[in-house]
Design an enzyme around this catalytic site. Sequence first.
Site, PDB file in Angstrom:
ATOM      1  N   LYS A  44      -3.080   6.976   1.432  1.00 39.23           N
ATOM      2  CA  LYS A  44      -2.870   7.132   2.880  1.00 39.23           C
ATOM      3  C   LYS A  44      -1.928   8.314   3.126  1.00 39.23           C
ATOM      4  O   LYS A  44      -0.727   8.153   3.377  1.00 39.23           O
ATOM      5  CB  LYS A  44      -2.329   5.844   3.497  1.00 39.23           C
ATOM      6  CG  LYS A  44      -2.467   5.812   5.019  1.00 39.23           C
ATOM      7  CD  LYS A  44      -2.173   4.424   5.549  1.00 39.23           C
ATOM      8  CE  LYS A  44      -2.252   4.370   7.067  1.00 39.23           C
ATOM      9  NZ  LYS A  44      -3.635   4.563   7.567  1.00 39.23           N
TER      10      LYS A  44
ATOM     11  N   ARG B 200       8.736  27.151   0.033  1.00 38.38           N
ATOM     12  CA  ARG B 200       7.285  26.983  -0.022  1.00 38.38           C
ATOM     13  C   ARG B 200       6.740  27.467  -1.362  1.00 38.38           C
ATOM     14  O   ARG B 200       6.922  28.623  -1.752  1.00 38.38           O
ATOM     15  CB  ARG B 200       6.620  27.753   1.126  1.00 38.38           C
ATOM     16  CG  ARG B 200       5.119  27.498   1.224  1.00 38.38           C
ATOM     17  CD  ARG B 200       4.495  28.245   2.394  1.00 38.38           C
ATOM     18  NE  ARG B 200       3.079  27.896   2.526  1.00 38.38           N
ATOM     19  CZ  ARG B 200       2.102  28.445   1.823  1.00 38.38           C
ATOM     20  NH1 ARG B 200       2.379  29.391   0.927  1.00 38.38           N
ATOM     21  NH2 ARG B 200       0.848  28.062   1.997  1.00 38.38           N
TER      22      ARG B 200
ATOM     23  N   GLU C 158     -16.482   5.610   6.470  1.00 43.92           N
ATOM     24  CA  GLU C 158     -15.571   4.958   7.404  1.00 43.92           C
ATOM     25  C   GLU C 158     -15.460   5.794   8.672  1.00 43.92           C
ATOM     26  O   GLU C 158     -16.053   6.868   8.781  1.00 43.92           O
ATOM     27  CB  GLU C 158     -14.194   4.757   6.769  1.00 43.92           C
ATOM     28  CG  GLU C 158     -13.564   6.012   6.202  1.00 43.92           C
ATOM     29  CD  GLU C 158     -12.350   5.712   5.315  1.00 43.92           C
ATOM     30  OE1 GLU C 158     -11.875   4.561   5.310  1.00 43.92           O
ATOM     31  OE2 GLU C 158     -11.891   6.640   4.645  1.00 43.92           O
TER      32      GLU C 158
ATOM     33  N   ARG D 146       0.832  -1.199   0.000  1.00 41.82           N
ATOM     34  CA  ARG D 146       0.000   0.000   0.000  1.00 41.82           C
ATOM     35  C   ARG D 146       0.874   1.259   0.000  1.00 41.82           C
ATOM     36  O   ARG D 146       0.529   2.259  -0.628  1.00 41.82           O
ATOM     37  CB  ARG D 146      -0.950   0.005   1.195  1.00 41.82           C
ATOM     38  CG  ARG D 146      -1.934   1.182   1.158  1.00 41.82           C
ATOM     39  CD  ARG D 146      -2.987   1.088   2.225  1.00 41.82           C
ATOM     40  NE  ARG D 146      -2.426   1.159   3.566  1.00 41.82           N
ATOM     41  CZ  ARG D 146      -3.139   1.007   4.682  1.00 41.82           C
ATOM     42  NH1 ARG D 146      -4.438   0.771   4.611  1.00 41.82           N
ATOM     43  NH2 ARG D 146      -2.562   1.086   5.861  1.00 41.82           N
TER      44      ARG D 146
END
Length: 285
Positions: free
Chosen positions: A147, A100, A179, A52
Amino acid sequence: MSRIVHVNGSFLPEESARLSIFDRGLLFADAVYEVTAVIDGGLVDFDAHQRRLRRSLGELGIAFDPDAWDLLGVHRELVQRNDLQEGLVYLQISRGAADRDFVQPTGAEPSVILFTQSLPLLDAPAAARGLRVITRPDLRWHRRDIKTTQLLYPSMMKSAAVEMGVDDVWMVENGDITEGSSSNAHIITVDGQLITRPLSHDILHGITRAAVLDYAAEAGIEVVERPFSVAEARSAREAFATSATAFVTPVVEIDGGPVGDGVPGPGTDRIRALYIERSRERLQF
């Protein structure tokens, strides 16, 4: 005693760990992570977590090669150095440090951090008493299958649940449960079917979820992957959540109303016991 952590190739005491203030994981949540459970000093489902991880890295285009890092060796050494018997190893990989800019940089060196955390997993209190959850709208972004460390909304919702005196939140979209704040959601119907939402961009492709569905099917439990509504969950015989560190945890109350008898049910207990038994057979040391 201080924990030993891992930062960009080095093992060091946690108080000495440093990352750049320009790290994109800090500035943009431009990072992915995995949490691998540890029981009896061994890693649970490590290979599945790594598969994953590769998928998440690919979806975000983070140029990190797990094969060059021996992540299994790093996990093992952290477990050994911290004498961890039960808990977790957290791994995070960001795109790296750069000035940034909303445009993702090219050539940045990914930042890699790992640490351990001691937790009661096998005899977690929630497994014995069950979770009480509330439902709230699912307002997260629509790539929940990756994730990432973009976890502010789930954190806000779980914090709100705890402030209300319950344990967690089950999020809802178009009338159906997606979920929990950090777990997949499941129900067991009055006729014994295990119902869980199918994989898509709408939910995380849970490692524990996948293992539980396989083990349940092997045990003769009928598994049906389809969306289920809040009303179905409230009227189910049992409900439970799955995650890397919660394993299989019963849900006994939704929005103030009991699920089934309002106590952990035999189906959930059986699935939890089966998951722990099979996991112990496949630990990596």
